[in-house]
Write an enzyme that holds these catalytic residues in place. Structure first.
Site, mmCIF file in Angstrom:
data_model
loop_
_atom_site.group_PDB
_atom_site.id
_atom_site.type_symbol
_atom_site.label_atom_id
_atom_site.label_comp_id
_atom_site.label_asym_id
_atom_site.label_seq_id
_atom_site.Cartn_x
_atom_site.Cartn_y
_atom_site.Cartn_z
ATOM 1 N N ARG A 78 0.859 -1.184 0.000
ATOM 2 C CA ARG A 78 0.000 0.000 0.000
ATOM 3 C C ARG A 78 0.897 1.236 0.000
ATOM 4 O O ARG A 78 1.658 1.462 0.950
ATOM 5 C CB ARG A 78 -0.901 -0.008 1.236
ATOM 6 C CG ARG A 78 -1.731 1.260 1.411
ATOM 7 C CD ARG A 78 -2.643 1.154 2.638
ATOM 8 N NE ARG A 78 -3.493 2.320 2.764
ATOM 9 C CZ ARG A 78 -3.377 3.240 3.735
ATOM 10 N NH1 ARG A 78 -2.453 3.122 4.675
ATOM 11 N NH2 ARG A 78 -4.194 4.263 3.772
ATOM 12 N N HIS A 122 -2.866 10.879 0.764
ATOM 13 C CA HIS A 122 -2.342 10.661 2.115
ATOM 14 C C HIS A 122 -1.660 11.961 2.562
ATOM 15 O O HIS A 122 -0.460 12.005 2.797
ATOM 16 C CB HIS A 122 -1.392 9.452 2.136
ATOM 17 C CG HIS A 122 -1.175 8.845 3.496
ATOM 18 N ND1 HIS A 122 -1.368 7.509 3.768
ATOM 19 C CD2 HIS A 122 -0.774 9.403 4.664
ATOM 20 C CE1 HIS A 122 -1.078 7.263 5.035
ATOM 21 N NE2 HIS A 122 -0.718 8.411 5.607
ATOM 22 N N GLU A 167 -7.532 8.403 6.185
ATOM 23 C CA GLU A 167 -7.826 9.062 7.462
ATOM 24 C C GLU A 167 -8.262 10.511 7.325
ATOM 25 O O GLU A 167 -7.581 11.433 7.798
ATOM 26 C CB GLU A 167 -6.606 8.985 8.393
ATOM 27 C CG GLU A 167 -6.169 7.576 8.715
ATOM 28 C CD GLU A 167 -5.084 7.519 9.780
ATOM 29 O OE1 GLU A 167 -4.499 8.571 10.096
ATOM 30 O OE2 GLU A 167 -4.827 6.438 10.308
ATOM 31 N N ASN A 296 -7.561 1.625 9.810
ATOM 32 C CA ASN A 296 -6.257 1.865 10.442
ATOM 33 C C ASN A 296 -6.465 1.823 11.940
ATOM 34 O O ASN A 296 -7.324 2.543 12.469
ATOM 35 C CB ASN A 296 -5.688 3.234 10.055
ATOM 36 C CG ASN A 296 -5.221 3.285 8.617
ATOM 37 O OD1 ASN A 296 -5.282 2.290 7.890
ATOM 38 N ND2 ASN A 296 -4.744 4.442 8.198
ATOM 39 N N TYR A 298 -4.639 1.725 15.899
ATOM 40 C CA TYR A 298 -3.451 1.838 16.742
ATOM 41 C C TYR A 298 -3.739 1.670 18.235
ATOM 42 O O TYR A 298 -2.943 1.086 18.956
ATOM 43 C CB TYR A 298 -2.752 3.186 16.501
ATOM 44 C CG TYR A 298 -2.111 3.254 15.133
ATOM 45 C CD1 TYR A 298 -0.845 2.737 14.914
ATOM 46 C CD2 TYR A 298 -2.796 3.780 14.045
ATOM 47 C CE1 TYR A 298 -0.262 2.750 13.657
ATOM 48 C CE2 TYR A 298 -2.223 3.804 12.775
ATOM 49 C CZ TYR A 298 -0.948 3.282 12.588
ATOM 50 O OH TYR A 298 -0.384 3.283 11.343
ATOM 51 N N GLU A 385 -3.619 -0.244 8.023
ATOM 52 C CA GLU A 385 -2.468 0.132 8.847
ATOM 53 C C GLU A 385 -2.661 -0.441 10.240
ATOM 54 O O GLU A 385 -3.762 -0.378 10.795
ATOM 55 C CB GLU A 385 -2.332 1.663 9.023
ATOM 56 C CG GLU A 385 -1.831 2.406 7.826
ATOM 57 C CD GLU A 385 -1.693 3.906 8.090
ATOM 58 O OE1 GLU A 385 -1.478 4.311 9.259
ATOM 59 O OE2 GLU A 385 -1.817 4.670 7.124
HETATM 60 C C1 GBH Z 1 -1.539 7.031 10.722
HETATM 61 O O1 GBH Z 1 -2.168 8.047 11.418
HETATM 62 C C2 GBH Z 1 -1.109 7.591 9.414
HETATM 63 O O2 GBH Z 1 -1.967 7.175 8.374
HETATM 64 C C3 GBH Z 1 0.321 7.291 9.066
HETATM 65 O O3 GBH Z 1 0.730 8.100 8.009
HETATM 66 C C4 GBH Z 1 1.169 7.467 10.304
HETATM 67 O O4 GBH Z 1 2.532 7.402 10.023
HETATM 68 C C5 GBH Z 1 0.771 6.394 11.276
HETATM 69 O O5 GBH Z 1 -0.594 6.409 11.517
HETATM 70 C C6 GBH Z 1 1.498 6.470 12.611
HETATM 71 O O6 GBH Z 1 1.198 7.642 13.285
HETATM 72 O O7 GBH Z 1 -4.566 11.709 19.983
HETATM 73 O O8 GBH Z 1 -2.180 11.890 19.853
HETATM 74 O O9 GBH Z 1 -3.168 10.580 21.581
HETATM 75 C C7 GBH Z 1 -2.317 7.871 12.806
HETATM 76 C C8 GBH Z 1 -3.633 8.387 13.319
HETATM 77 C C9 GBH Z 1 -4.611 9.555 15.116
HETATM 78 C C10 GBH Z 1 -3.705 7.372 15.495
HETATM 79 C C11 GBH Z 1 -4.499 9.864 16.577
HETATM 80 C C12 GBH Z 1 -3.630 7.639 16.968
HETATM 81 C C13 GBH Z 1 -4.452 8.947 18.821
HETATM 82 C C14 GBH Z 1 -3.181 9.602 19.177
HETATM 83 N N1 GBH Z 1 -3.605 8.599 14.732
HETATM 84 N N2 GBH Z 1 -4.573 8.651 17.381
HETATM 85 S S1 GBH Z 1 -3.293 11.043 20.223
#
Ligand code: GBH
Length: 492
Positions: A78, A122, A167, A296, A298, A385
């Site tokens: 991707r 992106h 996102e 995605n 996390y 992701e």
């Molecule tokens: C993704 O975004 C992106 O698509 C990618 O490009 C990036 O490198 C990867 O993740 C790693 O960051 O509110 O600060 O406590 C991540 C989207 C949004 C996931 C906020 C975690 C909570 C973190 N993020 N979320 S915070």
């Protein structure tokens, strides 16, 4: 010992990157400036003053990187297309040299048996489009559709799965409300207008892809749906979670899946905007056949209500969350940009965290996949992701011993397996990320790769997690976390 988890035949294993995070070569072959070029040069915007000028030099090293992917046993890659390479000013005819790069990349992947999964956006908006109003401006949706058509016209026969936007939550809220991301605007009202333009861009872009690549083209969108949990069953906490779900998740899922914004969200953001940017017929433009949904994932968030901030919220039981979750959040807990949602308090969650400060909580992934499956049983899901940052270093033995990342991946893949067992239609898993890269506001200071990048030499070193992932990708069986076996992998 329990039996090893086996994934379905045909389950697709891959990895992901994004253009501005890896390509570098920001001046090559007619590329125009993007909002991230501008933002990264703004003092204080990115940790260490880093920029994507060099990235991991993927633009020049892509052939070696594809060979590495093949060596890792990956079946899908991707990547995102940089809009300013294709349209340097964000409008007008295609810059052929820009398209040619992605054609070479796609052909090289296909020659190695790796499917290109293409993300059209992106986060690297051409700077001239930001100057013309950016995502809060309606016209940007039509500009995106033109661009999507150009890319699909050039790559349509080579791409089995398209993703319109990555996102949009981040684009709208981090870009235009908190200002943590490009273009660094802090205006929640404009952020909500951006939400709507992004939804329009998806709908118009999906149609443009099908018009250029054929109606059989598979089109998806990737969302970072938050898994928010209420701190207790008290009505104030449950209501806070619901408000947050609406402004973070349902403003995208509602229009995409059901053709409507959640009714309550208009009242809940009335202090910011009257939503007059939504015009008659817009929701018909947003809603179009969705062939798959990219997820995605996390982390999770734990939230409570703040009765005062939201006005008097009846709480007949007077119940509050357990004492250990009442402490104030340390930095790193999930938090929306100021003002977008009122009366929500983020609570500290116990448990291990990654180098981003995000709590490790695989159970949220099973929950999310099953919620989506129940809502739309016919909609194929992809993990587009999932991964973790840890402070990796190359050890004296020349390897990167990232046991913490293997544990993270193992836990989350087990969570995907649990969702599959319960009936969720998950088609593939794309690890974030193939390699360490420019982690947006954190520059090169956070490493998400299963392949290590030495930024002094740009040398790639497969981490223990990469060896472990190769075993998974080549067998379809989830290895135990301690089964990284680089020696065995080298032999096989
Ligand atoms: C993704 O975004 C992106 O698509 C990618 O490009 C990036 O490198 C990867 O993740 C790693 O960051 O509110 O600060 O406590 C991540 C989207 C949004 C996931 C906020 C975690 C909570 C973190 N993020 N979320 S915070």
């Amino acid at each position: 010992m329990t039996a090893a988890r086996r994934f379905p035949d045909g389950f697709v294993w891959g990895a992901a990157t994004a253009a501005y995070q890896v390509e570098g070569a920001t001046d090559a072959d007619g590329r125009g400036p993007s909002i991230w070029d501008t933002f990264a040069r703004t003092p204080g915007a990115v940790l260490g003053g880093h920029t994507g000028d060099l990235g991991t030099d993927h633009y020049r090293r892509f052939a070696d990187d594809v060979a590495l992917m093949a060596d890792l046993g990956l079946r899908a890659y991707r990547f995102s297309v940089a809009w300013p390479r294709v349209q340097p000013t964000g409008r007008g005819p295609a810059n052929q040299a820009g398209l040619d790069f992605y054609r070479r990349l796609a052909d090289t992947l296909l020659a190695h048996g790796i499917d290109p999964v293409v993300t059209l956006y992106h986060w690297d908006l051409p700077q001239p489009l930001e100057d013309a109003g950016g995502w809060p401006a309606r016209d940007t949706a039509w500009r995106f559709a033109d661009y999507a058509g150009l890319v699909a016209g050039a790559l349509g026969d080579r791409v089995p799965l398209w993703t319109t936007l990555n996102e949009p939550w981040c684009t709208a809220y981090l870009g235009y409300a908190s200002g943590e991301h490009a273009p660094g605007v802090q205006d929640p009202a404009r952020a909500l207008a951006a939400v709507h333009t992004l939804n329009l861009a998806h709908g118009l872009g999906a149609r443009a892809v099908r018009a250029a690549a054929g109606d059989a083209a598979q089109v998806s969108i990737t969302l970072n749906l938050q898994v928010n949990r209420a701190a207790s069953a008290a009505p104030a906490d449950v209501a806070a979670k619901a408000r947050l779900d609406r402004v973070a998740n349902e403003v995208f899922l509602g229009p995409l899946l059901d053709g409507a914004y959640p009714e309550e969200v208009v009242a809940e953001t009335a202090h910011l905007t009257d939503w007059s940017f939504v015009r008659d017929g817009d929701l018909d433009l947003v809603r179009t056949r969705l062939d798959a949904l990219g997820v995605n994932y996390y982390t999770t968030a734990l939230v409570a209500g703040v009765p005062d901030a939201a006005g008097p919220v009846p709480d007949p039981g007077g119940e509050t969350g357990p004492a250990d979750v009442q402490a104030a959040s340390p930095a790193g807990d999930e938090r929306p940009p100021a003002n977008l949602v009122t009366g929500v308090r983020w609570l500290h969650q116990p448990g291990p965290r990654t180098a981003m400060g995000w709590v490790v909580d695989p159970s949220g992934l099973t929950e999310l996949l099953l919620d989506l499956h129940r809502r739309r049983p016919d909609l194929p899901l992809w993990i587009t992701e999932n991964g973790a940052a840890y402070p990796d270093a190359v050890a004296d033995d020349g390897r990167v011993h990232d046991a913490d990342r293997i544990a993270y991946l193992h836990g989350h893949l087990d969570a995907v397996g649990a969702a599959l067992d319960a009936g969720a239609d998950v088609r593939g898993y794309l690890a974030w990320s193939l390699m360490d890269n420019f982690e947006w506001a954190y520059g090169y200071e956070r490493r998400f790769g299963i392949v290590h990048v030495d930024y002094a030499t740009l040398e790639r070193t497969v981490k223990d997690s990469g060896h472990w992932y190769r075993r998974l990708a080549t067998t379809g069986v989830l290895p135990a976390p301690d089964d990284a076996g680089p020696a065995a992998d080298d032999a096989g």
